[in-house]
Design a protein around this motif. Structure first.
Motif, mmCIF file in Angstrom:
data_model
loop_
_atom_site.group_PDB
_atom_site.id
_atom_site.type_symbol
_atom_site.label_atom_id
_atom_site.label_comp_id
_atom_site.label_asym_id
_atom_site.label_seq_id
_atom_site.Cartn_x
_atom_site.Cartn_y
_atom_site.Cartn_z
ATOM 1 N N ASP A 1 0.843 -1.189 0.000
ATOM 2 C CA ASP A 1 0.000 0.000 0.000
ATOM 3 C C ASP A 1 0.885 1.247 0.000
ATOM 4 O O ASP A 1 1.808 1.375 0.829
ATOM 5 C CB ASP A 1 -0.913 0.005 1.222
ATOM 6 C CG ASP A 1 -1.914 -1.144 1.197
ATOM 7 O OD1 ASP A 1 -2.295 -1.570 0.081
ATOM 8 O OD2 ASP A 1 -2.294 -1.618 2.288
ATOM 9 N N GLN B 1 1.276 5.651 -0.474
ATOM 10 C CA GLN B 1 0.748 7.004 -0.542
ATOM 11 C C GLN B 1 1.685 7.790 -1.459
ATOM 12 O O GLN B 1 2.910 7.753 -1.296
ATOM 13 C CB GLN B 1 0.695 7.663 0.838
ATOM 14 C CG GLN B 1 -0.211 6.961 1.836
ATOM 15 C CD GLN B 1 0.444 5.725 2.443
ATOM 16 O OE1 GLN B 1 1.606 5.759 2.828
ATOM 17 N NE2 GLN B 1 -0.314 4.637 2.510
ATOM 18 N N SER C 1 -1.841 13.765 -1.261
ATOM 19 C CA SER C 1 -1.711 12.334 -1.017
ATOM 20 C C SER C 1 -2.691 11.562 -1.898
ATOM 21 O O SER C 1 -3.874 11.896 -1.962
ATOM 22 C CB SER C 1 -1.974 11.997 0.454
ATOM 23 O OG SER C 1 -1.835 10.614 0.681
ATOM 24 N N ASN D 1 -3.710 7.575 -2.262
ATOM 25 C CA ASN D 1 -3.553 6.252 -1.668
ATOM 26 C C ASN D 1 -3.862 5.186 -2.709
ATOM 27 O O ASN D 1 -4.901 5.250 -3.400
ATOM 28 C CB ASN D 1 -4.474 6.089 -0.465
ATOM 29 C CG ASN D 1 -4.157 7.073 0.636
ATOM 30 O OD1 ASN D 1 -2.987 7.323 0.923
ATOM 31 N ND2 ASN D 1 -5.179 7.640 1.249
ATOM 32 N N SER E 1 -2.920 0.776 -3.893
ATOM 33 C CA SER E 1 -2.310 -0.519 -3.600
ATOM 34 C C SER E 1 -1.645 -1.048 -4.860
ATOM 35 O O SER E 1 -2.233 -1.019 -5.941
ATOM 36 C CB SER E 1 -3.369 -1.521 -3.111
ATOM 37 O OG SER E 1 -3.917 -1.110 -1.874
#
Length: 860
Positions: A337, A339, A352, A354, A356
């Motif tokens: 994961d 950022q 930011s 986010n 995966s």
């Protein structure tokens, strides 16, 4: 054409590099090679990079992935002034495909073990002799072993640099042996010099990690250090990183008994970014594979090139990526994961994102609320010819300013553009800007407003007026530095760009403790008609700050230790004599740099009591730095024995002149970095030509020795003197016979449009004379408002021999934003060297006056 990358040097260099990569057979290396560097193979084997320190005799270990330079195991082998005793160490390390060395040195064993021999082994573990051949290859692996012999309380250490044919890292085995009778302590550690003080770089936080990293984000070179089966404990400052593989403390990790041996292995990775280093490390140490990722940044409907993506994983820094010219980056990442924050030229774009990263292909489009437009810059001179210049871009009404690159960069530094031909095209955030365009203090600056609209091109054109005229005098800088000096990481190409864009016309190359040259940069930039140079050095020894001498010209010997230059000595007298007599006693200029004058001349043992000083140095000192020039304003007619003047080189220099020392005063920037680095101080030196392409180095040497020098941080001061009975003009540095003592001084001061002067005064034997002090308030009729600020014939009656120094100053002015936040806060000052007036026609006699003060001692 817009720059290919903000991190590239300039477009021509990129094109040249890509061409070489395509045509060079080394690009498709098979197996692994070891090559001894020679004069004949230098150009084809030594890697590129700002921090390359290879010389003849070093060995290069290379496969298609990585290139490593191992220094000769000699006691005298130093990389530079501060990276010393590197014999047997890894001093250059980079990728083979895109060589870009940023490592100063890797010291296996943490600088405890002096390596004095080496051996090359092939994959069959057979010794290979490189005496008859400069290069050998092996299809499987090659190894360079360096050995430090045992000593009392010290084990033998053999370091094996092994590179396998398809390995993406260098394997470094440490083998400790104790052939003695007594037990010896062993600390399992290495030292790495990777300087980050002024760089956009990141080091692993102090503490434990599986993979220690040193990541130069701007220059695009990352180093990873791991030891299989061990945790690495690191401790770093801005220069040195200590990597420990045992307890992680400063205590010894083990006791090696007599006859015992202990070994461990370190893997050294190198890649263009930390993400690649981490991905390679994971793939080499596990059965997992990194995941291919494609990230595209879209701003205002268009792809954003050169966007900076900073990645974190599990709240820890995980690397920095840059989009290419199409706004895209392709990169393998460790699954997990992430950022991602996005910025552009130092401006935050996305706080930011986010996401995966999983096995298989990962594709991300990042749409950001950010608008850009293109700025097209074209600056010319009065003949409509493109001119080198410095452009400062200031975002109006914004707290966050542009950050085009660190202070070590070349063409784009912080919010500055250094344009060798006055042209650039750059994508910038939309908005309103003020631009300050300059080319040194002989030229008026341009103060332009420009609005950048989204997805449009704005033109910024202008003509730089050569308003200040200096016929017969050229602008010089005798003292500046860049990364080869070892105490900074400024790119040397950036230093040359600084010099030419600030209209310095003669500048010797004066790196610390090595003879070096600017010629390759001048040739690449095609500016030989604008900047004259020569080879030289600053010999920097101990004690500091006393034992510094700049010397030029010197004979440069490429590929030799220190460029063929002399070494330092603990005695300032021995050191200055050594460098002055170098090259078979050839003629040269020896400049004493930023001295403690009291210590040098009157207090040899530094005990605060007067003695003979370092008297054997005196005959060899031709010139001496006396900056900062504003010090001349810190003493006046009120000087008396109760108001001791301290830490003022100008005052102490005036005392020296009164004691009969004839040493030319000079001022220099001593610049180490490239953000407003050069240009804040200069010396105008008498010259038979105003054309830099035909400036003769020896003329600069001889005119400086003669004292034909005007010191300045901006204003141009012209001074000459004559007697009432003669029209002959005498210049600063000259001896002028004047039997009747009636002296006429012709003084002219010129300034461009970006600062002013309001006072002119004459020092007679170092003293202020009230009738020779003129200011714009009390003598308004003597001052003007155009380019020529002051032009007067001043007559004065002398009663005895005297040296005359003219000073022009803007007491109510500052140099201002053209010279940046450092130099710009100073008052404009220009100061002549002395004219020596001889009344008795029996040779000038110094008056011995101490200016109502004592002779200086150490610390004064």
């Amino acid at each position: 054409m817009r720059e290919f990358s903000l991190r590239s040097f300039h477009c021509a260099a990129i094109v040249c590099l890509l061409s070489l990569l395509v045509t060079n057979p080394l690009f498709a290396i098979e197996g692994v090679s070891v090559t001894r560097i020679t004069a004949e193979n230098w150009d084809s084997v030594v890697p590129d990079g700002k921090e390359v320190d290879a010389i003849h005799g070093d060995l290069i270990l290379k496969n298609r992935h990585v290139t490593a330079v191992i220094a000769q195991p000699l006691a005298t082998r130093n990389a530079n002034m501060t990276v010393r005793e590197v014999g047997g160490c890894l001093i250059d390390y980079t990728t083979t495909q895109f060589p870009n060395d940023q490592l100063s040195a890797y010291y296996a064993g943490s600088r405890v073990y002096p390596f004095r021999s080496w051996t090359v082994l092939n994959s069959a573990e057979e010794k290979v002799d490189l005496n008859n051949e400069s290069s050998i290859k092996d299809e499987v692996a090659l190894e360079i072993q360096v050995t430090a012999a045992p000593a009392e309380n010290r084990a033998e250490l053999v370091v094996c640099y092994r590179l396998e044919a398809d390995s993406q890292y260098l394997q470094v085995q440490h083998i400790y042996r104790n052939p003695g009778k007594a037990d010896v302590e062993i600390s399992l550690s290495d030292d790495l010099r990777f300087d980050t003080g002024k760089e956009d770089a990141h080091k692993s936080p102090n503490g434990q990690s599986e993979l220690l990293h040193l990541d130069d984000r701007y220059w695009g070179q990352t180093y990873g250090i791991a030891s299989p089966g061990r945790t690495v404990t690191s401790r770093s400052d801005s220069r040195l990183t200590v990597a420990r593989y045992g307890r992680g403390s400063r205590q010894a990790d083990l006791m090696l008994k007599s006859g015992e041996q202990y070994s461990f292995v370190v893997h050294l990775y190198v890649a263009g970014n930390l993400c690649s280093v981490e991905a390679t490390h994971m793939e080499m140490t596990s059965e997992k594979e990194a995941a291919p990722c494609t990230v595209t940044v879209i701003a205002g409907g268009s792809r954003l090139p050169n966007a900076r993506l900073e990645l974190t994983r599990q709240n820890e820094y995980a690397g920095t990526l840059w989009t290419d010219g199409s706004g895209r980056v392709d990169q393998k990442l460790i699954p997990g994961d992430y950022q991602i924050s996005v910025s552009y030229l130092g401006i935050p774009v996305l706080k930011s994102f986010n996401t995966s990263v999983r096995e298989g292909n990962n594709i991300f489009d990042l749409e950001v609320p950010f608008q850009t437009g293109t700025l097209d810059v074209q600056i010319v001179d009065e003949s409509n010819v493109p001119i080198p210049c410095k452009v400062e871009l200031i975002r109006k009404g914004e707290k966050t300013q542009l950050d085009l690159g660190p202070e070590s960069a070349t063409t784009r530094v912080k919010n500055l553009l250094y344009l060798v031909n006055g042209r650039d095209r750059i994508l910038v955030p939309a908005g309103d800007y003020e631009a300050i365009v300059s080319h040194g203090p002989e030229f008026d600056a341009l103060f332009l407003d420009v609005t950048i609209r989204h997805d449009e091109m704005a033109s910024m054109t202008g003509t730089l007026q050569h308003s200040v005229q200096t016929p017969g005098w050229v602008s010089t800088e005798f003292h500046s530095h860049s990364s080869p000096s070892g105490d900074n990481t400024g790119h040397q190409l950036g230093r040359v760009l600084n010099l030419v864009c600030e209209h310095l016309e003669f500048a010797p190359c004066t790196e610390h403790n090595r003879i070096d040259t600017y010629e390759p940069h001048i040739e690449a930039l095609n500016i030989a008609d604008r900047l004259a140079t020569c080879t030289g050095m600053e010999l920097t020894g101990s004690p500091l700050p006393l034992n510094h001498q700049n010397v030029f010209p010197l004979i440069y010997k490429p590929g030799q230790q220190d460029g063929g230059g002399p070494v330092t000595d603990v005695s300032p007298e021995t050191q200055i004599q050594r460098v002055a007599l170098w090259d078979n006693r050839s003629e040269k200029l020896v400049q004493q740099n930023h001295p403690d004058i009291g210590w040098l001349f009157y207090d040899k043992d530094g005990n605060g009591e007067l003695d003979e000083g370092f008297s054997e140095s005196f005959p060899f000192i031709h010139a001496m730095e006396i900056h900062p020039l504003t010090n001349v304003l810190e003493f006046g007619a009120e000087t008396n024995s109760e108001s001791h003047i301290t830490k003022n080189r100008i005052f102490n220099w005036l005392q020296l002149l009164n004691q009969g020392f004839r040493i030319t005063g000079v001022v220099n920037t001593d610049a180490h970095y490239n953000y407003h680095g050069s240009g804040g101080l200069r010396n105008w030196v008498k010259s038979s030509t105003d054309d830099p392409s035909i400036i003769e180095t020896m003329e600069m040497v001889r005119e400086t020795k003669a004292g034909h020098v005007i010191m300045s941080n901006g204003p141009y001061l012209a001074v000459s003197a004559n007697t009432i009975s003669s029209d002959r003009q005498y210049l600063p540095g000259d001896d002028m016979p004047c039997p009747d003592g009636k002296v006429g001084l012709d003084i002219q001061v010129q300034c461009p449009n970006w600062f002013d002067i309001d006072r002119v005064f004459v020092l007679v034997n170092g003293r202020h004379i009230s009738e020779l002090n003129f200011n714009r308030t009390d003598n308004s009729e003597m001052f003007q408002d155009g380019v020529i600020k002051f032009k007067q014939k001043i007559n004065h009656q002398l009663k005895s021999d005297a040296h005359l120094i003219v000073v022009a100053v803007g007491e109510k002015s500052k140099l201002g934003p053209v010279l940046g936040p450092g130099w710009g806060n100073q008052q404009p000052v220009a100061m002549s060297n002395p004219i020596f007036v001889d009344l008795g026609n029996d040779g000038f006699q110094a008056n011995g006056n101490l200016l109502d003060d004592g002779l200086p001692v150490k610390g004064d």
